[in-house]
Design a protein around this motif. Structure first.
Motif, mmCIF file in Angstrom:
data_model
loop_
_atom_site.group_PDB
_atom_site.id
_atom_site.type_symbol
_atom_site.label_atom_id
_atom_site.label_comp_id
_atom_site.label_asym_id
_atom_site.label_seq_id
_atom_site.Cartn_x
_atom_site.Cartn_y
_atom_site.Cartn_z
ATOM 1 N N PHE A 289 0.767 -3.128 -10.525
ATOM 2 C CA PHE A 289 1.791 -3.474 -9.534
ATOM 3 C C PHE A 289 1.905 -2.400 -8.453
ATOM 4 C CE2 PHE A 289 3.193 -6.058 -13.188
ATOM 5 C CZ PHE A 289 3.212 -7.294 -12.561
ATOM 6 N N ILE A 290 1.641 -1.150 -8.820
ATOM 7 C CA ILE A 290 1.592 -0.093 -7.807
ATOM 8 C C ILE A 290 0.446 -0.358 -6.843
ATOM 9 C CG2 ILE A 290 1.193 2.369 -7.421
ATOM 10 C CD1 ILE A 290 2.545 2.869 -10.137
ATOM 11 N N LEU A 291 -0.695 -0.742 -7.397
ATOM 12 C CA LEU A 291 -1.839 -1.091 -6.551
ATOM 13 C C LEU A 291 -1.500 -2.281 -5.658
ATOM 14 C CD1 LEU A 291 -4.770 -0.834 -9.134
ATOM 15 C CD2 LEU A 291 -4.200 0.803 -7.344
ATOM 16 N N GLY A 292 -0.687 -3.183 -6.200
ATOM 17 C CA GLY A 292 -0.307 -4.364 -5.434
ATOM 18 C C GLY A 292 0.484 -4.043 -4.181
ATOM 19 N N PHE A 293 1.168 -2.887 -4.185
ATOM 20 C CA PHE A 293 1.873 -2.471 -2.967
ATOM 21 C C PHE A 293 0.883 -2.223 -1.828
ATOM 22 C CE2 PHE A 293 5.599 -1.261 -5.628
ATOM 23 C CZ PHE A 293 6.575 -1.910 -4.887
ATOM 24 N N LEU A 294 -0.309 -1.731 -2.171
ATOM 25 C CA LEU A 294 -1.326 -1.468 -1.152
ATOM 26 C C LEU A 294 -2.075 -2.745 -0.800
ATOM 27 C CD1 LEU A 294 -2.681 1.904 -2.546
ATOM 28 C CD2 LEU A 294 -1.205 1.584 -0.573
ATOM 29 N N ARG A 295 -2.558 -3.417 -1.820
ATOM 30 C CA ARG A 295 -3.233 -4.711 -1.619
ATOM 31 C C ARG A 295 -3.002 -5.551 -2.864
ATOM 32 N NH1 ARG A 295 -6.933 -5.844 2.355
ATOM 33 N NH2 ARG A 295 -7.760 -7.479 1.019
ATOM 34 N N ARG A 296 -2.517 -6.782 -2.656
ATOM 35 C CA ARG A 296 -2.247 -7.625 -3.820
ATOM 36 C C ARG A 296 -3.537 -7.974 -4.570
ATOM 37 N NH1 ARG A 296 2.182 -12.269 -2.444
ATOM 38 N NH2 ARG A 296 0.712 -12.764 -0.792
ATOM 39 N N ASP A 297 -4.650 -8.099 -3.828
ATOM 40 C CA ASP A 297 -5.901 -8.426 -4.511
ATOM 41 C C ASP A 297 -6.364 -7.263 -5.394
ATOM 42 O OD1 ASP A 297 -6.243 -7.051 -2.118
ATOM 43 O OD2 ASP A 297 -8.303 -7.699 -1.878
ATOM 44 N N TYR A 298 -6.075 -6.014 -4.964
ATOM 45 C CA TYR A 298 -6.425 -4.869 -5.796
ATOM 46 C C TYR A 298 -5.574 -4.866 -7.058
ATOM 47 C CZ TYR A 298 -8.372 -0.155 -6.441
ATOM 48 O OH TYR A 298 -9.051 0.944 -6.888
ATOM 49 N N GLY A 299 -4.282 -5.169 -6.904
ATOM 50 C CA GLY A 299 -3.424 -5.275 -8.075
ATOM 51 C C GLY A 299 -3.883 -6.378 -9.013
ATOM 52 N N LEU B 12 3.690 -13.661 -6.306
ATOM 53 C CA LEU B 12 4.967 -13.714 -5.594
ATOM 54 C C LEU B 12 5.401 -12.349 -5.076
ATOM 55 C CD1 LEU B 12 6.936 -16.018 -8.075
ATOM 56 C CD2 LEU B 12 5.876 -16.687 -5.908
ATOM 57 N N PHE B 13 4.554 -11.365 -5.283
ATOM 58 C CA PHE B 13 4.905 -9.985 -4.990
ATOM 59 C C PHE B 13 4.878 -9.711 -3.491
ATOM 60 C CE2 PHE B 13 4.051 -5.324 -6.088
ATOM 61 C CZ PHE B 13 5.310 -5.143 -6.603
ATOM 62 N N VAL B 14 5.420 -8.533 -3.100
ATOM 63 C CA VAL B 14 5.392 -8.098 -1.705
ATOM 64 C C VAL B 14 3.946 -8.046 -1.226
ATOM 65 C CG1 VAL B 14 5.894 -6.188 -0.133
ATOM 66 C CG2 VAL B 14 7.509 -6.775 -1.949
ATOM 67 N N PRO B 15 3.640 -8.584 -0.035
ATOM 68 C CA PRO B 15 2.258 -8.587 0.452
ATOM 69 C C PRO B 15 1.755 -7.181 0.736
ATOM 70 C CG PRO B 15 3.753 -9.311 2.176
ATOM 71 C CD PRO B 15 4.563 -9.216 0.911
ATOM 72 N N CYS B 16 0.465 -7.073 1.046
ATOM 73 C CA CYS B 16 -0.157 -5.773 1.245
ATOM 74 C C CYS B 16 0.463 -5.034 2.435
ATOM 75 C CB CYS B 16 -1.660 -5.928 1.446
ATOM 76 S SG CYS B 16 -2.118 -6.757 2.980
ATOM 77 N N VAL B 17 0.187 -3.743 2.503
ATOM 78 C CA VAL B 17 0.770 -2.892 3.540
ATOM 79 C C VAL B 17 0.448 -3.411 4.932
ATOM 80 C CG1 VAL B 17 0.695 -0.590 4.563
ATOM 81 C CG2 VAL B 17 0.793 -0.835 2.080
ATOM 82 N N ALA B 18 -0.819 -3.799 5.150
ATOM 83 C CA ALA B 18 -1.229 -4.287 6.469
ATOM 84 C C ALA B 18 -0.417 -5.511 6.876
ATOM 85 C CB ALA B 18 -2.722 -4.612 6.466
ATOM 86 N N ASN B 19 -0.173 -6.403 5.922
ATOM 87 C CA ASN B 19 0.599 -7.615 6.219
ATOM 88 C C ASN B 19 2.049 -7.270 6.516
ATOM 89 O OD1 ASN B 19 1.322 -10.253 6.561
ATOM 90 N ND2 ASN B 19 0.909 -10.891 4.471
ATOM 91 N N LEU C 139 6.957 -17.895 3.596
ATOM 92 C CA LEU C 139 6.125 -18.567 2.592
ATOM 93 C C LEU C 139 4.786 -17.861 2.412
ATOM 94 C CD1 LEU C 139 6.822 -22.316 3.466
ATOM 95 C CD2 LEU C 139 7.870 -20.913 1.682
ATOM 96 N N LEU C 140 4.216 -17.359 3.510
ATOM 97 C CA LEU C 140 2.960 -16.621 3.413
ATOM 98 C C LEU C 140 3.139 -15.348 2.585
ATOM 99 C CD1 LEU C 140 1.661 -16.967 7.080
ATOM 100 C CD2 LEU C 140 0.476 -17.783 5.036
ATOM 101 N N ALA C 141 4.243 -14.651 2.818
ATOM 102 C CA ALA C 141 4.493 -13.416 2.082
ATOM 103 C C ALA C 141 4.820 -13.688 0.617
ATOM 104 C CB ALA C 141 5.641 -12.645 2.734
ATOM 105 N N LEU C 142 5.426 -14.831 0.362
ATOM 106 C CA LEU C 142 5.907 -15.120 -0.989
ATOM 107 C C LEU C 142 4.821 -15.633 -1.926
ATOM 108 C CD1 LEU C 142 8.370 -15.488 -2.936
ATOM 109 C CD2 LEU C 142 8.475 -17.847 -2.104
ATOM 110 N N GLY C 143 4.101 -16.669 -1.511
ATOM 111 C CA GLY C 143 3.289 -17.345 -2.511
ATOM 112 C C GLY C 143 1.887 -17.744 -2.122
ATOM 113 N N ILE C 144 1.350 -17.242 -0.988
ATOM 114 C CA ILE C 144 -0.006 -17.603 -0.590
ATOM 115 C C ILE C 144 -0.940 -16.442 -0.897
ATOM 116 C CG2 ILE C 144 -1.498 -18.316 1.310
ATOM 117 C CD1 ILE C 144 0.529 -20.406 0.529
ATOM 118 N N PRO C 145 -1.775 -16.566 -1.929
ATOM 119 C CA PRO C 145 -2.703 -15.470 -2.246
ATOM 120 C C PRO C 145 -3.866 -15.439 -1.263
ATOM 121 C CG PRO C 145 -3.079 -17.323 -3.717
ATOM 122 C CD PRO C 145 -1.899 -17.696 -2.855
#
Length: 660
Positions: free
Chosen positions: A574-584, A611-618, A444-450
């Motif tokens: 969305f490419i930026l979102g792969f690194l950090r969703r907040d950046y995307g 709903l995107f894949v969480p950041c790399v660190a996560n 749930l954290l990875a899916l929908g918690i910004p």
């Protein structure tokens, strides 16, 4: 389970020389605040359980000790990984003093933990914190005589005001090993003696450990018996099984009833209560009652969310971001920087710093002009909520909802922390009792918690789109989480543990505490997140120069353009979102701000990004915590589900003719 060698210890290499002062106590009793008072170091001090998820330590300012702040425990029977960490710390063979921090207004619960701690044989000090709240409730505690009865120093403190610090320091300098011995049923004592004979002699506090094993489940021995042989472990299991057969009730209940009788005698002798000192219900007491009410509780939650939207979304993401971006950066800082950097030789060199994907014009501008003001406002709001004591009440109110997803109210801890940082929240899933719960919560954290930055950007974008679309947006995200959580609870075997929570009183937040939390959290954001913004801008720059960016955009065009109905350029976000969703999310915010995407496209794109894949660190932490197989399945599912949900959402909205 994680081994104690995995724990994060600050300056731990000198600890053995100075000795340890181990802070132990139930959640939400001011333990981390006591740590800050003793060491001068900052630990997030929150008015809800689960704040301390790793062992933190630091040199005491006025004591010859390293102070260790352990995760809160409800009892000596560990129910989750963080509680197991505390028990392991207690059982470590290093020389130590235990400082139990307890709740003065709930002395019975506090002493129910004190008695087994006495049985460790380590020097012990009891700090009854929140003494002011006990007094307000009419309790008068005779600390001196209580100290004589249990044979250890007992002090009263008010940690938020640093009252009782001098007495606490004096007590810590003269801890005592209590001579008080609790005599259990002879059959229990016989079993304890038998278990002690099987416990390796290099394990300290063998009586304490024997009682933990008797009162807990047989599997605890695998976690706590260290180098015990297989024969010793089997002998201990046999003793526990045979002893249980001699009683008609669980051994844990037999042991607890004996301790409870001792505690009741102590309270009767050393605590009095003056009913006339009790206050009539005021505003805070009324809010305490209404905050968990089936109807008014949700009204209060709606008011809080509206206030959060106005402060973070309208004020910070609107006025403050406009000032930072248009006035401070574009009007004052960027022109001279662009002029200076324009003198650099080579077009690519100049573009690396001031081009469309430049370190200054994109990396720093996104981080400091767009995200920084929003994150700061969110951290202020979050710190205020922590200090009021509202979050535990939210856990109680949402317990029934969480149960539909195979979780209980305790899951509010990682979920709420996920609104700050998903990486940290994934680590905090250790506080959940079962592997099943930890997997569902991680999903749930990875899916929908910004995270805080992404949530702030969401609020900022919807402050321009409208409050109605914002409510639809959150309803959509909540529906996806409920659906996925429900399906996961049906697929994964196991049940939902019972949930019991003690609610702290509502408090007026202390401005000093709120500002301190905000400062450290903002500083954390600058240190941890800023490099990702610069790296992301650099990757986009090199991808653009080499032509790889066009290839990626072409490859994802059928999804981004065909399924989501978005312009091709949003692929960059969305490419930026792969690194950090907040950046995307910041990239989408910028595209909307420049009129490149319309309101409907902004709605769909932000839903997909959430709903995107969480950041790399996560993702790295998910692999570390859940294992490669489970983590791969979780990440693959989240990525696939985000695409499916975004496609369905776009199709439904356009079919219905929604334009916002």
């Amino acid at each position: 389970m994680k081994q104690s060698s995995d724990l994060v210890l600050t300056d731990a290499r000198k600890t053995a020389e100075a000795g340890k002062l181990i802070l132990v106590g139930q959640p939400n009793i001011g333990k981390s605040m006591i740590f800050s008072i003793l060491t001068g170091q900052y630990v997030v001090v929150s008015n809800y359980p689960g704040t301390t998820v790793e062992v933190m330590s630091g040199k005491a300012i006025e004591l010859d000790h390293y102070v260790v702040d352990t995760p809160g425990i409800g009892s000596i029977i560990p129910r989750s990984e963080d509680e197991m960490v505390t028990i392991r710390t207690i059982l470590s063979d290093e020389r130590k003093t235990i400082l139990q921090v307890g709740d003065a207004k709930n002395l019975r619960r506090t002493l129910m933990l004190t008695l087994p701690l006495l049985e460790t044989g380590f020097p012990l000090v009891l700090d009854l914190n929140m003494a002011d709240e006990a007094e307000k409730n009419g309790y008068v505690i005779d600390a001196d005589n209580l100290s004589k009865s249990i044979g250890i120093p007992v002090v009263l403190t008010v940690a938020t005001e640093k009252k009782g610090k001098k007495q606490l320091l004096e007590a810590a300098r003269r801890p005592s090993r209590s001579r008080l011995k609790i005599l259990y049923d002879p059959r229990i004592e016989e079993a304890v003696d038998g278990i002690i004979e099987q416990i390796p002699r290099n394990i300290p506090s063998r009586r304490f450990l024997a009682l933990v094993l008797l009162a807990g489940n047989i599997g605890l021995g695998d976690e706590l018996l260290g180098e015990a042989s297989g024969e010793q472990r089997r002998a201990i299991r046999e003793i526990i099984t045979q002893t249980q057969a001699r009683f008609g009730e669980p051994l844990s209940q037999v042991i607890m009833e004996t301790r409870a009788a001792t505690v009741d005698r102590l309270i009767k002798r050393h605590v009095t209560r003056h009913e006339e000192k009790r206050f009539s219900p005021g505003l805070l007491q009324t809010l305490e009652h209404l905050s968990t009410h089936p109807f008014w509780g949700f009204i209060i939650l709606a008011i809080i969310l509206f206030g959060l939207y106005e402060f973070v979304g309208v004020f910070a993401a609107g006025w403050v971001v406009d000032f930072f971006k248009d006035v401070l950066f574009e009007g004052f800082l960027l022109p001279p920087l662009v002029k200076i950097l324009s003198a650099l030789p080579g077009e690519n060199v100049k573009n690396f710093f001031i081009g469309p994907y430049g370190q200054v014009t994109m990396g720093l501008t996104y981080a400091l002009a767009i995200v920084f003001p929003i994150v700061t406002a969110f951290f202020i709001s979050f710190s205020l909520l922590e200090d009021t004591g509202y979050l535990p009440r939210l856990a109680v109110m949402l317990n029934k909802t969480f149960s539909t997803m195979g979780l209980n109210g305790r899951a509010i801890i990682p979920i709420v922390l996920g609104l700050g940082c998903g990486t940290m929240a994934t680590l905090v899933t250790r506080v959940l009792e079962t592997r099943r719960e930890r997997i569902i919560a991680t999903l749930l954290l990875a899916l929908g918690i910004p995270c805080s930055a992404q949530l702030g950007i969401i609020l900022g974008m919807f402050s321009k789109i409208g409050t109605g679309p914002l409510m639809v947006f959150f309803a959509f995200i909540a529906a996806q989480m409920l659906l996925v959580g429900y399906l996961a609870s049906k697929v994964l075997p196991g049940g939902t543990p019972f949930f019991i929570a003690e609610l702290p009183p509502f408090r007026i937040p202390r401005i000093e505490n709120v500002l301190t939390k905000t400062y450290f959290r903002v500083w954390w954001f600058i240190k941890e997140a800023m490099p990702y913004f610069l790296v992301a801008a650099a990757l986009l720059f090199f991808a653009d120069v080499t032509g790889f960016l066009d290839l990626i955009m072409d490859a994802f065009s059928p999804v981004v353009v065909g399924l989501f109905g978005l312009p091709k350029i949003t692929t960059q976000a969305f490419i930026l979102g792969f690194l950090r969703r907040d950046y995307g999310a910041a990239g989408l915010f910028d595209l909307f701000d420049h009129g490149i995407i319309d309101r409907l496209q902004a709605f769909v794109s932000m839903a997909v990004m959430t709903l995107f894949v969480p950041c790399v660190a996560n993702v790295i932490v998910i692999f570390k915590e859940r294992g490669a197989k489970i983590a791969f399945l979780l990440v693959t599912f989240v990525f696939s589900y985000a695409i499916l949900a975004g496609a369905v959402l776009n199709t439904v909205l356009r079919t219905l003719g929604v334009r916002f």
